[in-house]
Design an enzyme around this catalytic site. Structure first.
Site, PDB file in Angstrom:
ATOM      1  N   LYS A   1      -8.277   0.647   2.982  1.00 55.67           N
ATOM      2  CA  LYS A   1      -6.736   0.709   3.002  1.00 55.67           C
ATOM      3  C   LYS A   1      -7.187   0.782   5.194  1.00 55.67           C
ATOM      4  O   LYS A   1      -8.212   0.397   5.622  1.00 55.67           O
ATOM      5  CB  LYS A   1      -6.881   2.680   3.881  1.00 55.67           C
ATOM      6  CG  LYS A   1      -5.304   2.700   4.109  1.00 55.67           C
ATOM      7  CD  LYS A   1      -4.746   4.428   4.041  1.00 55.67           C
ATOM      8  CE  LYS A   1      -2.810   3.632   4.294  1.00 55.67           C
ATOM      9  NZ  LYS A   1      -2.373   5.618   3.406  1.00 55.67           N
TER      10      LYS A   1
ATOM     11  N   GLY B   1       2.208  -0.076   2.404  1.00 49.50           N
ATOM     12  CA  GLY B   1       3.417   0.602   2.762  1.00 49.50           C
ATOM     13  C   GLY B   1       3.270   1.038   3.722  1.00 49.50           C
ATOM     14  O   GLY B   1       3.123  -0.444   5.135  1.00 49.50           O
ATOM     15  N   GLY B   2       4.325   1.848   4.599  1.00 52.86           N
ATOM     16  CA  GLY B   2       4.247   1.574   6.068  1.00 52.86           C
ATOM     17  C   GLY B   2       3.109   2.468   6.924  1.00 52.86           C
ATOM     18  O   GLY B   2       3.076   1.785   8.065  1.00 52.86           O
ATOM     19  N   MET B   3       1.883   2.788   6.164  1.00 44.23           N
ATOM     20  CA  MET B   3       1.250   3.375   7.259  1.00 44.23           C
ATOM     21  C   MET B   3      -0.461   2.128   7.142  1.00 44.23           C
ATOM     22  O   MET B   3      -1.302   1.970   7.429  1.00 44.23           O
ATOM     23  CB  MET B   3       0.418   4.519   6.844  1.00 44.23           C
ATOM     24  CG  MET B   3       1.168   5.398   6.568  1.00 44.23           C
ATOM     25  SD  MET B   3       1.081   5.939   8.038  1.00 44.23           S
ATOM     26  CE  MET B   3      -0.758   6.952   8.340  1.00 44.23           C
ATOM     27  N   GLY B   4       0.159   0.969   6.004  1.00 42.55           N
ATOM     28  CA  GLY B   4      -0.380   0.012   5.670  1.00 42.55           C
ATOM     29  C   GLY B   4      -0.692  -0.814   4.655  1.00 42.55           C
ATOM     30  O   GLY B   4      -0.339  -0.154   3.748  1.00 42.55           O
TER      31      GLY B   4
ATOM     32  N   ASP C   1       3.033  15.368   2.129  1.00 48.55           N
ATOM     33  CA  ASP C   1       3.805  14.318   0.944  1.00 48.55           C
ATOM     34  C   ASP C   1       3.496  14.290   0.053  1.00 48.55           C
ATOM     35  O   ASP C   1       2.823  13.441  -1.192  1.00 48.55           O
ATOM     36  CB  ASP C   1       3.258  13.144   1.495  1.00 48.55           C
ATOM     37  CG  ASP C   1       4.780  11.414   0.985  1.00 48.55           C
ATOM     38  OD1 ASP C   1       4.354  10.966   1.477  1.00 48.55           O
ATOM     39  OD2 ASP C   1       5.714  12.288   0.889  1.00 48.55           O
TER      40      ASP C   1
ATOM     41  N   VAL D   1      -3.302  -1.369   1.083  1.00 48.23           N
ATOM     42  CA  VAL D   1      -4.892  -1.273   0.506  1.00 48.23           C
ATOM     43  C   VAL D   1      -5.362  -2.344  -0.516  1.00 48.23           C
ATOM     44  O   VAL D   1      -4.335  -2.957  -1.379  1.00 48.23           O
ATOM     45  CB  VAL D   1      -4.593   0.064  -0.552  1.00 48.23           C
ATOM     46  CG1 VAL D   1      -5.215   1.036  -1.362  1.00 48.23           C
ATOM     47  CG2 VAL D   1      -4.176   1.310   0.202  1.00 48.23           C
TER      48      VAL D   1
END
Length: 857
Positions: A47, A27-30, A148, A32
């Site tokens: 993560k 995803g945009g944050m990293g 979210d 997993v």
């Protein structure tokens, strides 16, 4: 040689404890990972948060703080419905990623269930919603909001137990904000008040929960549309789908989807309603549309003053479905709103909306204009991107190539979108003085730019229908004053052609043309003609003044420069040896006159480099060739294959002199001769080192590193030939006595240097494994490498950025660089450097190429 990236990514060991096995999601944050905690033997989720390339040191620091804030945020919540945080591994000098070790829940998300089964029953949705509400309550009581909540962030366990995941954008009320602009979260689930600049609050999570429950019980997201703008419009103005056929859960969903936070159902009421919905025989919860909701819990981070109802939202007493713009009555007859005040708190006398607020409409860009401008801006950025790389290839730039190739396209893109912004007016207001165009800050009612055109300068207003939109054109006299013409915000008035009349397209309005035309007639003086043609002419429908000529000219200029670099810059001296027969493995003879290469049919071809012709083919292996190595005198060639054998070839007869075995079902992947030509060392694919006596062919020793070795890619003999050494992925150097095969504390003599790789960087270490320097220049992961003759300290590397570089490891400079393309092999799969560094061979696909590096010439 070895490197930190030698270990397969699926088996990396983090913090000496967590073994990463496979990717669970990106995803945009990293990223997993599924991982194993080898200390206690349990499965966990890890993560990996890694800063993107190209960030400054300050931006990387902010990124690390944001990653640690995520861990702190989620770690403060102690509830069975929230995924637990077990550990945090901060960034280090060797690895700039932050790793968050979490509980691994083996369960599908609610989004997966909806995709597979469609809409769920009211009772099941109510049960899931009640458990999600409990998890949110655990966060809200300690001052955290999730921000979210959506089906993909809700894992559904057996028995409809849930796990709420991804607090990556969660906001703590008492935490310092690292991002001060923008609205975080998934667009279709963002509460309306957040688009108007309100701070995140538990009420926003309750709205997102209502959207999620509506999605689960109907099978589709209530406000999701084809574009982001349409989705935001639906959140602000459209009604959610009717839930008359779902009477048990409808009161809760309708209560949570109240646009005014003050009227939104509280968490306690929602919990009671969801509990009632799980038992069909009980009475459903009261509808908050008819029952006043209690006052919300005060937000500890801010005290919000009551505001008057929004213009386009129902008042607290309004009931029934909301009308769409086609059904809404005209706004001309409504009472004017209060005058807007400036920042100083005084009424703006030139603000038409102060007296004619109701005669205003939101504006949207004309789609065709937006598409043309976007194509021009994207084309300019794309040309700048290729031009930056092309110029860096010509000028042989080192670290500067990353800066130029990254910054220049973004600068061009920013300049292009600044020009595109000339048509992005948010609001048009009609008043006695003229037409006022304004632009507001995102999520706020504060006006950032404004332009006013007086009626005295307008000759005609043309209102035409285009699809479902109404487009307005203003035709102005040639004597338009200079102050309007040069007004920076109104870029469409920046040019006039002599004394001819000028036409400007305002934008698109979501209203009926008749309604818009009536509004202009009511506000404009008699001297101004207002036309609403039933059948517009091509001139009436044409868009005017929406972009400048500078943007197309910029595209043409960049295209010309890019073409000129290809026309006037000659390609490097590259020669193809074979078109479709290379199969792996490349090696130069010590005198640089012969090149050995593996073929696609498990043979070895010998090339005369003075004529570029094949002089012999060596056959005998049964599978692909892994490695080739000439002995120091050039009389022998050793080859390793996937058939688990190593052959020693006589270069005078081109016959196999010896066939060596590894002593097991392992293959050699790298070969090295001792300086005296008597011993051959091979590194196997299980990271052990096998020694053979070249004269007898007997295996003399099998050397292994104690513990769990990994990352060993080559063995090196000392200059006196008495010891053989390797380096592992912990940068520990191991030495063995060649005659006895026993481990020794140090090498018999100098072993030279070690070169490893970490992503796009080359790391140089001395013979003891101590760090010397890092070489920067590649923009993507290094995939293969080879060293030149002893003492030259030259190394060649190939990368996924489609370049091949030759480095001077003693100074850190790039000695030569080759940019690959479709004409000379787009990617390099293996490289070899001649002993003097003058020639480089590389394999691309099934082709074998030679490149004259220019070094030493």
């Amino acid at each position: 040689m070895t490197g930190t990236d030698s270990l397969p990514t699926g088996h990396r060991l983090v913090a000496g404890r967590y073994r990463l096995t496979r990717v669970l999601g990106r995803g945009g944050m990293g990223v997993v990972w599924q991982a194993t905690d080898e200390l206690i033997g349990r499965s966990v989720a890890v993560k990996e948060l890694r800063a993107p390339h190209g960030l400054s040191a300050g931006e990387r620091t902010v990124f690390g703080e944001r990653a640690l804030r995520e861990a702190r945020t989620a770690g403060r919540i102690n509830h069975s419905g929230v995924v637990s945080i077990h550990d945090v591994v901060p960034a280090t000098a060797e690895d700039d990623a932050v790793y968050i070790v979490m509980e691994w829940a083996r369960a599908p998300s609610l989004a997966d269930i909806l995709r597979q089964h469609g809409a769920l029953s009211e009772q099941r949705v109510a049960a899931i919603g009640a458990r999600v509400l409990e998890a949110l309550h655990a966060a809200h009581v300690i001052g955290l909001v999730h921000r979210d909540v959506k089906p993909s962030n809700i894992l559904v366990l057996p028995g409809d137990e849930v796990k709420l995941v991804d607090f990556g954008i969660a906001h703590a009320v008492d935490d310092t904000r690292l991002t001060r602009h923008g609205v975080a979260g998934s667009t279709g689930h963002i509460a309306p008040e957040l688009f108007e600049g309100e701070p995140p609050s538990p009420a926003g999570d309750l709205w997102a929960l209502g959207v999620t429950l509506c999605h689960a019980v109907t099978g589709r997201s209530p406000f999701e549309r084809e574009s982001t703008a349409a989705t935001i419009h639906a959140i602000l103005f459209d009604d959610p789908p009717s839930l008359d056929d779902r009477p048990l859960i409808a009161p809760v969903i309708n209560g949570l989807l109240q646009r005014e936070p003050e009227r939104r159902m509280s968490a306690q009421e929602a919990a009671a309603g969801l509990r009632s919905a799980t038992a069909p025989t009980t009475m459903p919860a009261p509808d908050p549309a008819t029952t006043p909701a209690p006052a919300p819990t005060p937000d500890p981070s801010a005290t919000r003053q009551p505001e008057p109802p929004r213009r386009n939202t129902p008042s607290p007493t309004t009931t029934g479905p909301r009308a769409t713009w086609e059904d809404r009555p005209t706004t001309l007859g409504r009472a004017p709103g209060p005058p807007r005040r400036s920042r100083a708190g005084t009424v703006d006398p030139d603000d038409d909306s102060a007296s004619t607020g109701p005669t205003s409409y939101p504006l949207a860009p004309v789609p065709r204009v937006l598409i043309v401008n976007a194509l021009c801006a994207g084309g300019a950025a794309l040309l700048a991107f290729f031009l930056a790389f092309r110029l860096s290839d010509i000028w042989q730039l080192n670290s500067a190539v990353t800066t130029i190739s990254t910054l220049l396209p973004f600068v061009v893109m920013l300049a292009s979108f600044t020009v595109m912004g000339s048509v992005r007016w948010d609001q048009v207001a009609l008043g006695p003085g003229g037409v006022t165009l304004s632009r507001r800050k995102s999520g706020s009612s504060e006006v950032t730019k404004a332009c006013r055109v007086k009626w005295a300068h307008i000759d005609e207003v043309v209102v035409v229908r285009k699809g479902r939109r109404t487009v307005v054109h203003l035709r102005m006299a040639a004597h338009t004053p200079a102050d309007v013409r040069a007004s920076p915000p109104f870029r469409g008035f920046a040019r006039f052609k002599g004394e001819s009349p000028f036409t400007q397209t305002l934008g698109a309005i979501f209203a009926q043309p008749e309604e818009v035309g009536a509004a202009f007639r009511a506000a404009a003086p008699r001297e101004v003609t207002v036309r609403v043609p039933a059948e517009p002419t091509p001139e009436d429908s044409r868009n005017h003044g929406t972009r400048r000529n500078g943007l197309p000219l910029l595209v043409l200029l960049l295209a010309g420069i890019l073409v000129s670099t290809y026309v006037f810059h000659h390609d490097p001296d590259v020669t193809r040896l074979t078109e479709d027969d290379w199969g792996g493995g490349i090696e130069f003879s010590p005198d640089g006159r012969t090149l050995a290469s593996g073929t696609s049919h498990d043979a070895i071809t010998l090339w005369d480099l003075t004529t570029h012709k094949a002089v012999a083919t060596l056959r005998g292996h049964g599978q692909d060739i892994n490695a080739l190595r000439f002995n120091p005198s050039g009389t022998l060639l050793a080859s390793a294959s996937d058939d688990d054998t190593v052959k020693v070839w006589d270069m005078s007869t081109h016959k196999a002199r010896r066939t060596l075995t590894t002593g097991g079902a392992v293959s050699a992947v790298a070969l090295t001769f001792s300086p005296d030509n008597q011993t051959l060392a091979g590194v196997t694919d299980d990271w052990s080192v096998v020694l053979w006596n070249v004269r007898t062919g007997r295996r003399t020793a099998t050397l292994t590193v104690e513990g769990d070795p990994s990352g060993i890619s080559a063995a090196v003999f000392s200059s006196d030939g008495r010891t053989v050494s390797v380096i592992d992925d912990t940068n520990t150097v191991h030495h063995w006595d060649v005659r006895t095969g026993t481990s020794v504390g140090k090498a018999g003599a100098d072993v030279g240097q070690w070169v490893g790789f970490s992503g796009p960087s080359v790391i140089v270490r001395d013979g003891s494994g101590s760090y010397v320097r890092t070489l920067y220049g590649h923009s993507d992961r290094i995939t293969c490498a080879a060293q030149a003759g002893t003492g030259l300290r030259l190394i060649a590397t190939c990368s996924d950025d489609h370049t091949v570089r030759v480095w001077r490891t003693d100074s850190g400079e790039t000695a030569a660089k080759l940019s690959l393309n479709y004409d000379i092999g787009y990617t390099a799969n293996a490289v070899a450097l001649s002993p003097r560094g003058t020639t480089l061979a590389y394999g691309s696909g099934t082709q074998l190429w030679l490149w004259s590096t220019g070094i030493g010439s």
